[in-house]
Design a protein around this motif. Structure first.
Motif, PDB file in Angstrom:
ATOM      1  N   THR A 121       1.568  -6.019  -0.411  1.00  0.00           N
ATOM      2  CA  THR A 121       0.670  -6.846  -1.216  1.00  0.00           C
ATOM      3  C   THR A 121      -0.769  -6.421  -0.945  1.00  0.00           C
ATOM      4  OG1 THR A 121       0.409  -8.546   0.491  1.00  0.00           O
ATOM      5  CG2 THR A 121       2.247  -8.827  -1.049  1.00  0.00           C
ATOM      6  N   VAL A 125       5.650 -15.073  -0.398  1.00  0.00           N
ATOM      7  CA  VAL A 125       6.044 -14.442  -1.654  1.00  0.00           C
ATOM      8  C   VAL A 125       7.460 -14.933  -1.959  1.00  0.00           C
ATOM      9  CG1 VAL A 125       4.559 -12.414  -1.482  1.00  0.00           C
ATOM     10  CG2 VAL A 125       6.816 -12.336  -0.452  1.00  0.00           C
ATOM     11  N   ILE A 178       1.221  -6.918  -6.060  1.00  0.00           N
ATOM     12  CA  ILE A 178       2.472  -6.926  -5.283  1.00  0.00           C
ATOM     13  C   ILE A 178       3.348  -5.782  -5.773  1.00  0.00           C
ATOM     14  CG2 ILE A 178       4.550  -8.236  -4.670  1.00  0.00           C
ATOM     15  CD1 ILE A 178       3.053 -10.799  -5.373  1.00  0.00           C
ATOM     16  N   VAL A 205       3.875 -13.004   4.120  1.00  0.00           N
ATOM     17  CA  VAL A 205       3.191 -11.713   4.079  1.00  0.00           C
ATOM     18  C   VAL A 205       2.659 -11.425   5.478  1.00  0.00           C
ATOM     19  CG1 VAL A 205       1.217 -10.471   3.093  1.00  0.00           C
ATOM     20  CG2 VAL A 205       2.569 -12.017   1.661  1.00  0.00           C
ATOM     21  N   SER A 212       4.951  -8.960  -9.135  1.00  0.00           N
ATOM     22  CA  SER A 212       5.276  -7.539  -9.045  1.00  0.00           C
ATOM     23  C   SER A 212       5.826  -7.076 -10.390  1.00  0.00           C
ATOM     24  CB  SER A 212       6.333  -7.315  -7.963  1.00  0.00           C
ATOM     25  OG  SER A 212       7.596  -7.802  -8.409  1.00  0.00           O
ATOM     26  N   ASN A 226       3.497 -14.483  -6.080  1.00  0.00           N
ATOM     27  CA  ASN A 226       2.663 -15.311  -5.207  1.00  0.00           C
ATOM     28  C   ASN A 226       1.610 -15.908  -6.117  1.00  0.00           C
ATOM     29  OD1 ASN A 226      -0.133 -15.405  -3.672  1.00  0.00           O
ATOM     30  ND2 ASN A 226       1.470 -15.862  -2.192  1.00  0.00           N
ATOM     31  N   ALA A 272      -5.578  -8.924  -6.549  1.00  0.00           N
ATOM     32  CA  ALA A 272      -4.265  -9.194  -5.979  1.00  0.00           C
ATOM     33  C   ALA A 272      -3.203  -8.339  -6.669  1.00  0.00           C
ATOM     34  CB  ALA A 272      -3.927 -10.670  -6.106  1.00  0.00           C
ATOM     35  N   THR A 307       0.190 -14.003  -9.300  1.00  0.00           N
ATOM     36  CA  THR A 307       0.366 -12.567  -9.111  1.00  0.00           C
ATOM     37  C   THR A 307       1.847 -12.246  -9.042  1.00  0.00           C
ATOM     38  OG1 THR A 307      -1.689 -12.528  -7.855  1.00  0.00           O
ATOM     39  CG2 THR A 307      -0.246 -10.619  -7.642  1.00  0.00           C
ATOM     40  N   ILE A 316      -3.776 -10.606  -1.004  1.00  0.00           N
ATOM     41  CA  ILE A 316      -3.040 -11.837  -0.696  1.00  0.00           C
ATOM     42  C   ILE A 316      -3.130 -12.048   0.809  1.00  0.00           C
ATOM     43  CG2 ILE A 316      -0.781 -12.968  -0.711  1.00  0.00           C
ATOM     44  CD1 ILE A 316      -0.163 -11.390  -3.270  1.00  0.00           C
TER      45      ILE A 316
END
Length: 140
Positions: free
Chosen positions: A75, A84, A54, A103, A132, A127, A52, A130, A78
């Protein structure tokens, strides 16, 4: 007497051989190296699950208080339809803001955001576990 011992020895050897074959079959089943598998099992073994991830990119890096800007990204790993959420670092911990987006089927998302906390804001999209990479938006 010799024939009884011989037949007893043959019976013991035969029983040990059968037991070792049974154990060998159990070992191959446990390790997944059986010669005949179902098609779905072999596909699952060949294609490892995607890790996973992002990405996130703000449309502006400097905005006025409560000015609308967008955060977009992609993503991987996911499920489509999953949400998200935008998080903001406040006093050293990550706080989820009331801004989320689903998403899409191709893994992308687009999120409208308004911030009121003036100064440099550390933000990220999450998410589950996970997240970014952190990006900054300065509010004037």
């Amino acid at each position: 007497m010799i024939s009884k011992r011989h037949s007893l020895r043959t019976a013991v050897i035969g029983a040990l051989g059968a037991a070792s074959l049974a154990l060998a079959g159990t070992a191959t089943a446990a390790t997944g190296t059986a010669t005949h598998t179902t098609p779905s099992a072999s596909v699952a073994q060949q294609a490892p699950a995607a890790q996973a991830g992002i990405t996130a990119k703000p449309s502006k890096t400097s905005v006025r208080a409560w000015e609308l800007f967008r955060v977009t990204g992609k993503t991987t790993g996911i499920a489509a339809g999953s949400k998200v959420t935008l998080q903001q670092k406040q006093r050293g911990s990550w706080v989820s803001l009331p801004a989320s987006a689903p998403v899409s089927r191709d893994g992308s998302y687009s999120l409208g955001v308004k911030l009121g906390l003036k100064g440099k804001n550390d933000l990220r999209i999450v998410n589950g576990r996970t997240a970014s990479p952190v990006f900054d938006v300065t509010v004037h």
